[in-house]
Design an enzyme around this catalytic site. Sequence first.
Site, PDB file in Angstrom:
ATOM      1  N   MET A   1       0.839  -1.196   0.000  1.00  0.00           N
ATOM      2  CA  MET A   1       0.000   0.000   0.000  1.00  0.00           C
ATOM      3  C   MET A   1       0.878   1.253   0.000  1.00  0.00           C
ATOM      4  SD  MET A   1      -2.731  -1.737  -0.033  1.00  0.00           S
ATOM      5  CE  MET A   1      -1.833  -3.173  -0.601  1.00  0.00           C
ATOM      6  N   ASP A   2       1.975   1.197   0.749  1.00  0.00           N
ATOM      7  CA  ASP A   2       2.943   2.299   0.711  1.00  0.00           C
ATOM      8  C   ASP A   2       3.535   2.453  -0.685  1.00  0.00           C
ATOM      9  OD1 ASP A   2       2.509   2.403   3.451  1.00  0.00           O
ATOM     10  OD2 ASP A   2       4.618   2.727   3.921  1.00  0.00           O
ATOM     11  N   VAL A   3       3.876   1.332  -1.303  1.00  0.00           N
ATOM     12  CA  VAL A   3       4.474   1.372  -2.636  1.00  0.00           C
ATOM     13  C   VAL A   3       3.496   1.958  -3.649  1.00  0.00           C
ATOM     14  CG1 VAL A   3       5.421  -0.038  -4.508  1.00  0.00           C
ATOM     15  CG2 VAL A   3       6.045  -0.534  -2.127  1.00  0.00           C
TER      16      VAL A   3
ATOM     17  N   ALA B   1       3.152   5.684  -3.100  1.00  0.00           N
ATOM     18  CA  ALA B   1       4.351   6.375  -3.579  1.00  0.00           C
ATOM     19  C   ALA B   1       4.310   6.560  -5.081  1.00  0.00           C
ATOM     20  CB  ALA B   1       5.603   5.595  -3.172  1.00  0.00           C
TER      21      ALA B   1
END
Length: 393
Positions: free
Chosen positions: A166-168, A171
Site C-alpha cells: 500500500m505504501d508502494v 508512492a
Amino acid sequence: MLRDCTVLELASVLAGPSVGQFFAELGATVIKIENPRTQGDVTRRWTAPGETPPDSRSAYFCACNAGKQSVAIDLSTDAGQALLHELAADADIVIANYRPGRAQALGADPDTLRTLNPALLYGHITGYGPDNPRPGYDAVIQAESGFMAMNGSAEGPPTKMPVALMDVLAAHQLKEGLLVGLLRRTRTGQGGYVSVSLMQAAVSGLANQATNYLVAGHVPQRMGSAHPNIAPYGTAYPTADGSAIVLAVGTDRQFAALCEVLARPDLATNDRFATNAARVAHREALDAALQTAIQKHPRGALLDALQARTVPAGAVRTLPDVFADPHAEGMVIRSDNAAHPPGLRQSATHAPTPSLLPPPRYAAHTAAVLSNQLGCTEDDIATLQADAVVVCT
C-alpha cells in the site's frame, strides 16, 4: 534530468521516502529533514534479524533513502521553522506524510509554505485523506481495503502481504501527481497541492478484483495463488527435481501448447478444460491433472520447452536467485566504498545518476546545507546546536 530541482523531504518510513529517492535518481537535490527528537527516520532502527549496522543506516532505511542529504532540524521550535521556511522559499517540491493537522503545528503545512513560494509543489501522503486525522499504517490498510481477506490459502486466515504494497502504490501515485504538477508548472508558473491517501491507493489497486464485485457481484475469496478469472494462472506446481514453476496461461492456444509439452494433448480437447471458462469452473480437476503431469519433468528442461512454445511460465525463486538475474542486478545501487550500503532503484525506466549519494547517516549534512544554502556562519550553526534546534554530525 532534474538537476536544477530541489526537493525537501518531510517524510519517513517507506512511501514518502520512496518518492524522494525517485527524484534523487532523476538528478534532483533531495534534502531529508529529520526530527532530532526521534533521532531521525524511525526506519533507521528497523533492523532485520541478525543485522547490526555500524551506523544509523539499517537495511530497511537503505531501501528508499539513497541520493539524499540528511539535515536534522527540530520543527517544534520557532528557529527550526524559520530554517525550514528559508529552505522552502527556494525549493521546487515538498514531500510530507504528516497526519492532517500536524503540519500546521510545525509550520510545514502547504498553505504556509506555498505562501512563501507560490511555485512550490507540495506532495502529501496521508492514511485516509487530508481531512481525516487517523494515522495510516500499511498493515491496517491491507486489512481495511480488502487485500488481507483475499490473500492466503482457502483454509487459512486472512494474510498480510510480505511487502508494504500500500505504501508502494501510494508512492507511485504521488510520483505521478508531482510529475504532472511539474509539467503544469512549466506552462503556468504555479505550483500546487498533490494529495494521496494510502486507503485510496489501496482501493485503486484492487483493479479486476474490485470490478468482479462492482460489475458481477462476485465477492473474492481466499484461493491461494490462483486467479479468479483465469486458469491455470498463478498456482505453483512442483517439478521432478523438487523445485516449482508457475503458469500464467491466458488463452486457449497457450493451454493447448502447454498440454502438448506435457504430453497430455487430451486435456486441451476435454470439455472440462477446452476453454478458459470451463477451466475456471473445473479448477480442482485441472490442478490435479497438471500437478501429476508437471511432476514428471525437471524444472529447467520444462521451462525451456514452455518458452519455446511461448507458454508463459516461470520458476519460483528465492531472493538470492532473484538478484542473480541480470534484470534485477541492474537495479541495485552499488558503491565502490564498502562502508556505503547499497540501495535499490525505485524506477527501472532510467539509469541512476552516476553521482548518486549513498543513504545518508543521520544529520550528516546539516552543517553543509545550513552553510551553503542558507548562508549560516560557523557561529550561527554552533548557536543553533547549543539551542537544540539542529543536530550536526
